[in-house]
Enzyme design. Structure first.
Site, PDB file in Angstrom:
ATOM      1  CE  LYS A 179     -18.319 -29.778 -17.083  1.00  0.00           C
ATOM      2  NZ  LYS A 179     -17.508 -28.954 -16.155  1.00  0.00           N
ATOM      3  CD  GLU A 202     -17.152 -24.940 -16.135  1.00  0.00           C
ATOM      4  OE1 GLU A 202     -17.812 -25.948 -15.835  1.00  0.00           O
ATOM      5  OE2 GLU A 202     -15.920 -24.980 -16.363  1.00  0.00           O
ATOM      6  CB  CYS A 206     -15.463 -27.108 -18.625  1.00  0.00           C
ATOM      7  SG  CYS A 206     -13.794 -27.023 -17.904  1.00  0.00           S
TER       8      CYS A 206
END
Length: 288
Positions: free
Chosen positions: A116, A43, A153
């Site tokens: 995300k 990331e 994540c």
């Protein structure tokens, strides 16, 4: 059985963006030379993890997607005949930014991006200051070598995200990640518990959905965080088939059976037995 070679690029990062990018490009070249077909980057690989504080200067790190980085990775992917999964800081418009992963196919074409969805806000992880939650939904990218579902994540902690991605036909789930231990917390038992929780929740996504999981984390010390590395691959039964160290850089090549869902879903037919008629309340914040 269809084996695809995935590269997990676990690196440390400095404040020098050009150096980070050059190191990552070299890692991609090395991985391709060793037979990697799908190369997964951690990331926000091009910079330090800047969300440790709220600072308007860091917005200057963002770029358009597609844009300069996807153009560069497109040329590299075509040259090396590899798929590249690249986590980037996206500038969508003035004052509107996303934590985004772009997927580049082996012919150099830009297949699209995932923004995300789950955005944390904790000490040292002030992501809500920088990132607007994703609005593209959960996605699967049909690359040359495999159908890849990408999550990022904090998405790792949400079984709903893994399920909705798997239900679109993902053959493997990939999680670019930046997570670590607070260096002020020296309790090794707590550190061990946190890492094990992080790995266990992702192994559970593999088991529940019958798909392999590839999780790529950064490593090294940055601004009070010891990023714990530990990048790993779990097969579709949740078994760890590779785990990187916690304290060193590594570019690992791992063969992943992307057709293994056929076997695991026959053995444990969780999708068959889902009671979709009973799940309406899952869209509520809390069932009071």
């Amino acid at each position: 059985m269809k084996k695809v070679s995935f590269a997990l690029v676990q690196l440390n990062c400095s404040t020098d963006v050009a150096t980070n990018i050059a190191k990552t490009v070299q890692a991609i070249r090395d991985a391709a030379a060793r037979g990697a077909q799908v190369i997964c980057l951690q990331e926000l690989f091009s910079s330090v993890y800047f969300c440790y504080e709220e600072n308007t200067a860091f917005f200057d790190l963002a770029e358009a997607i597609p844009g300069p980085s996807t153009d560069m990775f497109g040329s590299l992917a075509k040259e090396l005949n590899v798929v590249i999964i690249a986590s980037l800081f996206e500038k969508r418009a003035a004052g509107l930014f996303h934590n985004t992963t772009a997927v580049i196919d082996a012919d150099g074409s830009y297949l699209g991006k995932y923004r995300k969805m789950h955005i944390p806000d904790d000490p040292g992880y002030y992501e809500k200051y920088y990132f607007t939650p994703g609005d593209l939904g959960y996605q699967v990218f049909n690359t040359k070598y495999a159908k890849v579902g990408v999550l990022i994540c904090w998405d790792q902690w949400y079984p709903e995200a893994a399920r909705l991605t798997a239900l679109q036909g993902a053959e493997v789930l990939v999680y670019p990640t930046a997570i670590g231990w607070d260096m002020e917390e020296q309790n090794s038992e707590i550190n061990r518990e946190q890492y094990q929780a992080w790995q266990t929740i992702q192994r559970s996504h593999a088991i529940a959905n019958g798909v392999p999981v590839v999780s790529v984390n950064r490593v090294g010390v940055e601004n009070g965080q010891q990023f714990w590395g530990g990048s790993f691959v779990a097969n579709a039964g949740g078994r760890i088939i590779f785990q990187a160290p916690h304290d060193v850089e590594e570019v690992a090549i791992v063969d992943v059976d992307v057709e293994s869902s056929e076997y695991y879903r026959k053995t444990w037919p969780f999708l068959r037995d889902r009671r979709i008629d009973s799940y309406q309340d899952i869209t509520k914040r809390f069932i009071d």
